[in-house]
Design an enzyme around this catalytic site. Sequence first.
Site, PDB file in Angstrom:
ATOM      1  N   GLU A  97      -3.352  -6.542   0.323  1.00 30.14           N
ATOM      2  CA  GLU A  97      -4.187  -7.102   1.212  1.00 30.14           C
ATOM      3  C   GLU A  97      -3.733  -8.524   1.311  1.00 30.14           C
ATOM      4  O   GLU A  97      -4.573  -9.326   0.931  1.00 30.14           O
ATOM      5  CB  GLU A  97      -5.403  -7.053   0.353  1.00 30.14           C
ATOM      6  CG  GLU A  97      -5.810  -5.655  -0.062  1.00 30.14           C
ATOM      7  CD  GLU A  97      -7.491  -5.398  -0.672  1.00 30.14           C
ATOM      8  OE1 GLU A  97      -8.024  -6.581  -1.104  1.00 30.14           O
ATOM      9  OE2 GLU A  97      -8.018  -4.500  -0.479  1.00 30.14           O
ATOM     10  N   GLU A 129      -5.894   2.484  -1.879  1.00 39.39           N
ATOM     11  CA  GLU A 129      -7.005   2.147  -2.621  1.00 39.39           C
ATOM     12  C   GLU A 129      -8.354   2.917  -2.031  1.00 39.39           C
ATOM     13  O   GLU A 129      -8.500   2.635  -0.806  1.00 39.39           O
ATOM     14  CB  GLU A 129      -7.322   0.563  -2.786  1.00 39.39           C
ATOM     15  CG  GLU A 129      -6.429   0.165  -3.862  1.00 39.39           C
ATOM     16  CD  GLU A 129      -6.515  -1.407  -4.056  1.00 39.39           C
ATOM     17  OE1 GLU A 129      -7.981  -1.753  -4.049  1.00 39.39           O
ATOM     18  OE2 GLU A 129      -5.711  -2.256  -4.282  1.00 39.39           O
TER      19      GLU A 129
HETATM   20  C1  NOJ Z   1      -8.947  -4.333  -3.469  1.00 39.38           C
HETATM   21  C2  NOJ Z   1      -8.096  -5.188  -4.487  1.00 39.38           C
HETATM   22  O1  NOJ Z   1      -6.799  -4.656  -4.297  1.00 39.38           O
HETATM   23  C3  NOJ Z   1      -8.075  -4.962  -6.136  1.00 39.38           C
HETATM   24  O2  NOJ Z   1      -7.465  -5.577  -6.816  1.00 39.38           O
HETATM   25  C4  NOJ Z   1      -9.753  -5.108  -6.293  1.00 39.38           C
HETATM   26  O3  NOJ Z   1      -9.874  -4.737  -7.680  1.00 39.38           O
HETATM   27  C5  NOJ Z   1     -10.416  -4.020  -5.536  1.00 39.38           C
HETATM   28  N1  NOJ Z   1     -10.155  -4.310  -4.323  1.00 39.38           N
HETATM   29  C6  NOJ Z   1     -12.000  -3.854  -6.137  1.00 39.38           C
HETATM   30  O4  NOJ Z   1     -12.597  -4.945  -5.669  1.00 39.38           O
END
Ligand code: NOJ
Length: 437
Positions: free
Chosen positions: A172, A350
Site C-alpha cells: 500500500e 488482502e
Molecule cells: C491494509 C494493511 O496492509 C494492513 O496492514 C491493515 O492491517 C489492514 N489494511 C486492515 O486495516
Amino acid sequence: MDDPSFQSIPANPFITPVPTDFLWGVATAAYQVEGHTSGNDWARFETIPGMIKGGARSGAAADHWNRVSEDVGLIKALGANAHRFSIEWSRLEPAPGHWDQRAWDHYADEIAQLRAVGIEPMLTLLHFTLPGWLAERGGLVAEEFPQRLESFAAEAGRRLGADVRFWCTLNEPNVQMFYGYVNGLWPPGLRDKALAVRAFAGLLRGHALAARALRAACPGAQIGAAMHLVVAEPLRRWWPLDRLATRLLETGFNWAFYDSIQRGALQLRLPGFPVLDEAMAELAGSADFVGVNFYRRHLVRFAPEAPTMVELRSGPGPLSDAGVEIHPQGLLTILRRVWNRYQLPVMITENGVADAAGRLRGPYLRSHAYAMAWAMAEGIPVKGYFHWSLLDNFEWTDGYTLRFGLYGVDFATQERRWGPGAEEFRRLAALLAAQRP
Ligand code: NOJ
C-alpha cells in the site's frame, strides 16, 4: 455479464473451476503480529501521546516471533496453501549495511516450516515500517531510500529466493504516502504536499530497483506491489463536481502507482500538489501482477475546503466495527477495472473485516469469494486470494481496538481461538481442494 446478486450467495461460490495452482491463503505483516520490535519508525511513533487509540503499544503483539511453529500449524488447519507475510527490515538491517544473521535465519526457518507443510510463502519487503536509522535520515524522501530498498531486496533475494517465488516489494504505497505526508496520521506525521510527492517518487523508484534486484537474484520470481484499491462513486451522481472528485480520487489514489509502472515514468498529477513527471526506464515491466488489497467503497463529495478537495462517506451497506461498509460487489468492480487498465494477472493480496464478535466474517468471506469467482468466470486472471488476517493483531493507530483475525487472540494469554470465519475459510478451502485433479 450482469453483476451477480449478492442476496443469496451459493454455498459453493466457485462457479467455474479454479486453476490448480490457485493460492488460497492468509496474510499478516511483521510489525502487527511478531511483537518485540523496537528498532523501527513505528516503535518510536507509538510513544508519542495521542497517536495510538487507547494509548496502546504494540508490545508483544500476537507474539508470532516466538510462535511461528504454532502459527504455521494454524495456517495448515485452515486448509490454506499460501501465506503472505512481511519480513521486518529493522530486524534484518539494524544498522546501515549491517545484516543480522539470526534474523535472516529466523525467516528462512519460517519459510522452511511453511514449505514443509505445503504452504507457498509470499514475502512483502516493506509493509509500512522503516528501520529507525533510515527514518532518521529522511525515510521515504531520503535520496538514498531507493538504493537502500534495492540492497535489502538483493539480500532477501539472495538469502531466501530459492524458496520464495512470490514477492510484494511494497504494501500500500498509496496509503503510506497519504497517511505519512498528507493527513499526517502515521509516521513521519507530516502534512506537506511537496514532500508527499517526493515520498511517492521514492516509493516508485524503490519498487523499480527492488524488483530489478529480485529478478537478478531469483529467476522466475513473480513480483508485484500490494495496492489499497477503493471503489469510488460520486455521492450525487448528477453533480459534475462530485464526478470530477471521484475521478481525481481514483487516478491519484488508486491508479497513479501502477500507471507509472506501465508508462515507465514517475507520474502524479493532483490539484494543489506539485506535478511529478519523470521518465524511469526500470519501472517498465517491473510488475508481473497487480496486488489488490480490497476493503471498501467510498461515496465521494467534492469538498473544496479539504486538502485533497474530496470528502469521503460510507455507503449504505452493513458496517464493520471500523465503520467500513461491507460491499462485496466492489471487489468485482475493482477486479474488472484493474484488468481493463493493466491487463496483468491479479493477486488479491488482502481482503478482510474488522469484526470482534465474529458474526460478519463468514458471510463476508463467502460473498467476496463469490465476487472473485464471478470475475474469474469473466476471464479475469485472478491468481490467488489472501484473507486479512490470520490473527487478531496490532492495527496501527487503532491499536488493539479492531479485530481482523480468522483466529481471535487473547492478548493476555496469547491463546488463539478458532471462530466462525475460520470455519468458513476451511470450508471454502475444501471446496477448492475438491476441484483439483
Ligand atoms: C491494509 C494493511 O496492509 C494492513 O496492514 C491493515 O492491517 C489492514 N489494511 C486492515 O486495516
